[in-house]
Design an enzyme around this catalytic site. Structure first.
Site, PDB file in Angstrom:
ATOM      1  N   GLU A   1       0.891  -1.328  -0.068  1.00 11.77           N
ATOM      2  CA  GLU A   1      -0.002  -0.014  -0.052  1.00 11.77           C
ATOM      3  C   GLU A   1       0.878   1.000   0.039  1.00 11.77           C
ATOM      4  O   GLU A   1       0.634   2.210   0.842  1.00 11.77           O
ATOM      5  CB  GLU A   1      -1.037  -0.044   1.381  1.00 11.77           C
ATOM      6  CG  GLU A   1      -1.790  -1.245   1.278  1.00 11.77           C
ATOM      7  CD  GLU A   1      -2.851  -1.124   2.092  1.00 11.77           C
ATOM      8  OE1 GLU A   1      -2.748  -0.657   3.336  1.00 11.77           O
ATOM      9  OE2 GLU A   1      -4.105  -1.707   1.855  1.00 11.77           O
TER      10      GLU A   1
ATOM     11  N   ASP B   1      -8.699  -8.891   3.213  1.00  8.78           N
ATOM     12  CA  ASP B   1      -8.228  -7.752   4.249  1.00  8.78           C
ATOM     13  C   ASP B   1      -9.313  -7.783   5.387  1.00  8.78           C
ATOM     14  O   ASP B   1     -10.165  -7.005   5.336  1.00  8.78           O
ATOM     15  CB  ASP B   1      -8.279  -6.497   3.575  1.00  8.78           C
ATOM     16  CG  ASP B   1      -7.448  -5.556   4.154  1.00  8.78           C
ATOM     17  OD1 ASP B   1      -7.207  -5.781   5.460  1.00  8.78           O
ATOM     18  OD2 ASP B   1      -7.351  -4.343   3.797  1.00  8.78           O
TER      19      ASP B   1
ATOM     20  N   GLU C   1     -13.162  -2.436  11.852  1.00 11.62           N
ATOM     21  CA  GLU C   1     -13.110  -1.812  10.542  1.00 11.62           C
ATOM     22  C   GLU C   1     -14.248  -2.110   9.547  1.00 11.62           C
ATOM     23  O   GLU C   1     -14.687  -1.131   8.916  1.00 11.62           O
ATOM     24  CB  GLU C   1     -11.428  -1.877   9.892  1.00 11.62           C
ATOM     25  CG  GLU C   1     -11.548  -1.297   8.482  1.00 11.62           C
ATOM     26  CD  GLU C   1      -9.988  -1.290   8.011  1.00 11.62           C
ATOM     27  OE1 GLU C   1      -9.167  -1.909   8.591  1.00 11.62           O
ATOM     28  OE2 GLU C   1      -9.917  -0.644   6.856  1.00 11.62           O
TER      29      GLU C   1
HETATM   30  C1  BDP Z   1      -6.244  -2.148   5.780  1.00 10.90           C
HETATM   31  C2  BDP Z   1      -6.796  -0.987   6.375  1.00 10.90           C
HETATM   32  C3  BDP Z   1      -5.537   0.046   6.531  1.00 10.90           C
HETATM   33  C4  BDP Z   1      -4.186  -0.599   6.931  1.00 10.90           C
HETATM   34  C5  BDP Z   1      -4.122  -1.901   6.107  1.00 10.90           C
HETATM   35  C6  BDP Z   1      -2.771  -2.763   6.692  1.00 10.90           C
HETATM   36  O1  BDP Z   1      -7.761  -0.221   5.891  1.00 10.90           O
HETATM   37  O2  BDP Z   1      -5.420   1.141   7.222  1.00 10.90           O
HETATM   38  O3  BDP Z   1      -3.151   0.195   6.901  1.00 10.90           O
HETATM   39  O4  BDP Z   1      -5.071  -2.794   6.330  1.00 10.90           O
HETATM   40  O5  BDP Z   1      -3.265  -3.811   7.413  1.00 10.90           O
HETATM   41  O6  BDP Z   1      -7.417  -3.084   6.049  1.00 10.90           O
HETATM   42  O7  BDP Z   1      -1.592  -2.279   6.719  1.00 10.90           O
END
Ligand code: BDP
Length: 716
Positions: free
Chosen positions: A306, A380, A408
């Site tokens: 990401e 996720d 979340e």
């Molecule tokens: C996702 C979240 C994000 C996190 C990412 C992670 O939306 O905020 O940074 O996972 O685990 O689910 O790194």
């Protein structure tokens, strides 16, 4: 006259309290409330908790155990047992092989953290013995004893022992340095960074107590999306202050490290893991950290994921990066937790495949003090995901589970969703990587390898709110996570019962219905959000509410349409050989079984298959009708939760009852919204008529699409 008046007023108050269940509570005390037991239970216990005996000078950890027992029994029995050094009748004795060898025998199998609880009679004196090989074991034993009493156990025939099945039982805080919390729905970070290191909020001690009561023995203080500053001297001092508070409770501090820290601090010219100056920088940094925090746990790293920097920026592998850091902390017995949550939009492959594709070839190349930390599922933290195919597939690498405790994708801290049920579901899945079965829990326990690292991490749901987690029932997710990290084979239902008994009352008229509500709650969320294997349909960025229509985001795999692939003909993600073939990453028996929709568990159907809307489900309904039935069922279940809670009003204190009732009202409303918006959208794509008797969505699809939440919490 005035005295009579006051007495009357007091009586009125008492009666009101009794009617409302009890004195109002704000949830701060979590499951460690230690309220007076009823008279019968008190007198049954009384002769058994008159004194606390510990021989020798108590270490801070032993002292923490003694204080907790005093607080607990003082509360439950109305009389604080006095600390003593003589064995007297009724005493609770804390014994280690060093302090009281005659009472601490046969503990070999318990290791350095296990404990034994037993009732015994020595020279005519009735004793309750907490025995362990270390003071940390005594602390865990003390909490176990309090839990036993708090859930209705008698002390006359106690004879149990327990040792953790995983070595590392960690919380991961996604807490930022400005005190916001990424995906946090319980106020600000509990770490008041600005005032640290000078001001050590007393709340840190209660945090430590709560975690120790579950066996949690480590905490990563800052967000995986980390900043370079966390590794500078002022912030190391802040982390050290927190570490000092947590240490007596057996909790080590860890930090999330940003890969490019030395480069961004302008102390190196590159962040290439194979450049000597980079390795030297990290070695010096480790020396500096360990001078401030001698028992520092190590680093957690999110790299090349990401948009975060990582070793791949220099054409090096995850192993090159992890091993370089691991060498820096190895002299201090530190570890590196390297996250497998990676996906890159430049790659046009199914996101669900990417972690496995990148990590499986690296099996066996990591140093022994590296753990690869894998999310429970391959996408996720969805309301439901099949287990991650990496579990069982990297036999030469210690794998650590990463669960999300903060909700979340399951309604933030507003919706009731007991995650114990979700964790249990994943932990009990059979990876089939060995003949005879090899569950995810067994993969984590790693019995075959003995000395290798084992662990579990939970993304914390803790914040500055009085009730810690944003709602009373979200405390149960912290609780269940911690207890499952101790024993991944524990039963979610039993843990719910334990939690409810301590959090409300052991009265079965309460625990029975509360446990049933909890066990239902997660399935309800799946039903009204993402039934039959659907996933990632949530609103953009904040992930609040339904948005299955979104198709315009920069990267394809951020769009819900990428995940459901609904069109006129059908719906679902084909992950079989005719599609992305992510299924091939599972062991052959699973890959074979799930290759056919008719032998794929219905709960994962649209995760693995793209099917026509008229596909015949085992229920006899078409897929389209089945989907709607699930949405309706979910709404019904949300209403049911609300109705069941109403019936508990006489037994729960007014404040916690009302707090929860208000949230359940929102949940009912939002479940309906999810149902209506999803049906409106999928109908617009499928062109299908609603089955007979099904209610049309309350509003138009355009209305649902027009809803925006720029200020939704938790974006960090
Ligand atoms: C996702 C979240 C994000 C996190 C990412 C992670 O939306 O905020 O940074 O996972 O685990 O689910 O790194």
């Amino acid at each position: 006259m005035r005295i009579i008046g006051r007495a009357l007023a007091a009586m009125v108050l008492l009666v009101t309290a009794a009617v409302a269940g009890a004195v109002e509570e704000d949830g701060y005390e979590l499951w460690m409330r230690y309220r007076p037991l009823d008279k019968a239970a008190q007198s049954a216990l009384q002769p058994r908790a008159t004194a606390l005996v510990y021989s020798g000078t108590a270490s801070p950890t032993a002292q923490a155990a003694i204080s907790e027992l005093q607080r607990g029994f003082g509360g439950m029995l109305g009389k604080v047992p006095a600390a003593d050094t003589q064995l007297r009748n009724g005493a609770i004795v804390l014994a280690t092989p060093a302090s009281m060898p005659e009472l601490a025998k046969g503990l070999e199998a318990l290791g350095s953290e296990g404990y034994q609880l037993r009732s015994t009679v020595v020279q005519g004196k009735k004793l309750t013995v907490i025995a362990a090989n270390s003071d940390k074991g005594l602390l865990y034993g003390a909490f176990a004893l309090l839990r036993a009493v708090g859930t209705g156990a008698k002390l006359d025939a106690l004879n149990t022992s327990s040792a953790p099945k995983l070595q590392l039982r960690l919380l991961n805080h996604w807490d930022n340095l400005d005190r916001t919390v990424e995906r946090g729905y319980a106020g600000e970070s509990i770490w008041d960074w600005w005032r640290l290191p000078d001001i050590r909020d007393r709340r840190y001690t209660d945090y430590a107590r709560a975690n120790a009561s579950l066996g949690i023995n480590g905490t990563v203080l800052n967000n995986v999306n980390s900043k370079p500053e966390i590794l500078t001297a002022p912030w190391i001092a802040k982390a050290a202050a927190v570490a000092d508070v947590l240490r007596p409770y057996g909790i080590k501090v860890y930090l999330s490290a940003r890969w490019s820290t030395p480069l961004e601090l302008k102390e190196t010219k590159t962040a290439d893991p194979l450049a000597p100056e980079v390795a030297e920088w990290w070695t010096r940094k480790a020396d500096e950290i360990y001078r401030a925090i001698p028992d520092f746990g190590g680093f957690l790293v999110k790299a090349n994921s990401e948009g975060q920097p990582g070793p791949q920026d220099y054409h090096r592998s995850h192993a090159d990066g992890a091993n370089m850091l691991a060498r820096a902390v190895a002299p201090y017995k530190g570890i590196v937790m390297w996250r497998a949550f990676v996906y890159a939009h430049e790659k046009p492959v199914d996101r669900a495949r990417q972690a496995y594709d990148e990590f499986k070839p690296l099996d066996g190349t990591f140093l022994p003090n590296v753990m690869v930390q894998v999310k429970n599922g391959a996408i996720d933290f969805q309301p439901r995901e099949p287990f991650h195919p990496l579990f069982g597939a990297m036999p030469k690498t210690p794998l650590m589970m990463e669960f999300q405790i903060t909700k979340e994708y399951l309604g933030f801290s507003t919706h009731m969703a007991y995650l114990g049920a979700m964790y249990e579901e994943t932990l009990r899945e059979d990876t089939q990587q060995k003949p005879g079965g090899f569950t995810v829990a067994q993969v984590l326990e790693d019995k075959d390898h003995g000395q290798r690292l084992t662990g579990m991490a939970g993304v914390a749901n803790i914040g500055s709110e009085r009730n810690w987690s944003g709602s009373h029932f979200d405390q149960a997710n912290w609780y269940a996570y911690g207890r499952l990290a101790w024993d991944p084979q524990a039963s979610a239902r039993e843990l719910a019962r334990e939690w409810a008994a301590q959090t409300f009352t052991p009265d079965p008229r309460v625990t029975g219905p509360v446990v049933d509500m909890m066990m239902l709650s997660r399935e309800a969320v799946v039903n009204y959000m993402t039934p039959i294997g659907l996933h990632h349909l949530m609103g953009t960025g904040h992930h609040h509410g339904p948005a299955p229509w979104v198709d315009s985001l920069g990267r394809p795999d951020w769009n819900p349409v990428y995940y459901h692939k609904a069109d006129r003909q059908g719906v679902g993600f084909d992950r079989t050989a005719t599609g992305s073939d992510a299924l091939a990453q599972y062991a052959a028996p699973i890959a074979r079984q799930y290759a056919d929709p008719r032998t794929t568990p219905a709960k994962y159907l649209l995760w693995f298959h793209h099917l026509p809307w008229d596909y015949a489900m085992p229920s006899g309904r078409t897929l389209w009708a089945e989907m709607i039935a699930h949405y309706d069922q979910g709404v019904g279940e949300a209403k049911d939760l609300r109705a069941r809670w109403e019936k508990l009003k006489p037994f729960i204190d007014a404040r916690r009852h009302e707090d929860t009732a208000n949230l359940l009202d929102v949940q009912v409303k939002e479940a309906q919204w999810w149902r209506d918006a999803c049906i409106a959208y999928f109908q617009s794509v499928s062109g299908k008529a609603l089955p007979q008797g099904v209610k049309a969505p309350a509003r138009t699809l355009d209305y649902y699409k027009s809803l925006h939440f720029p200020y939704a919490p938790g974006r960090g």
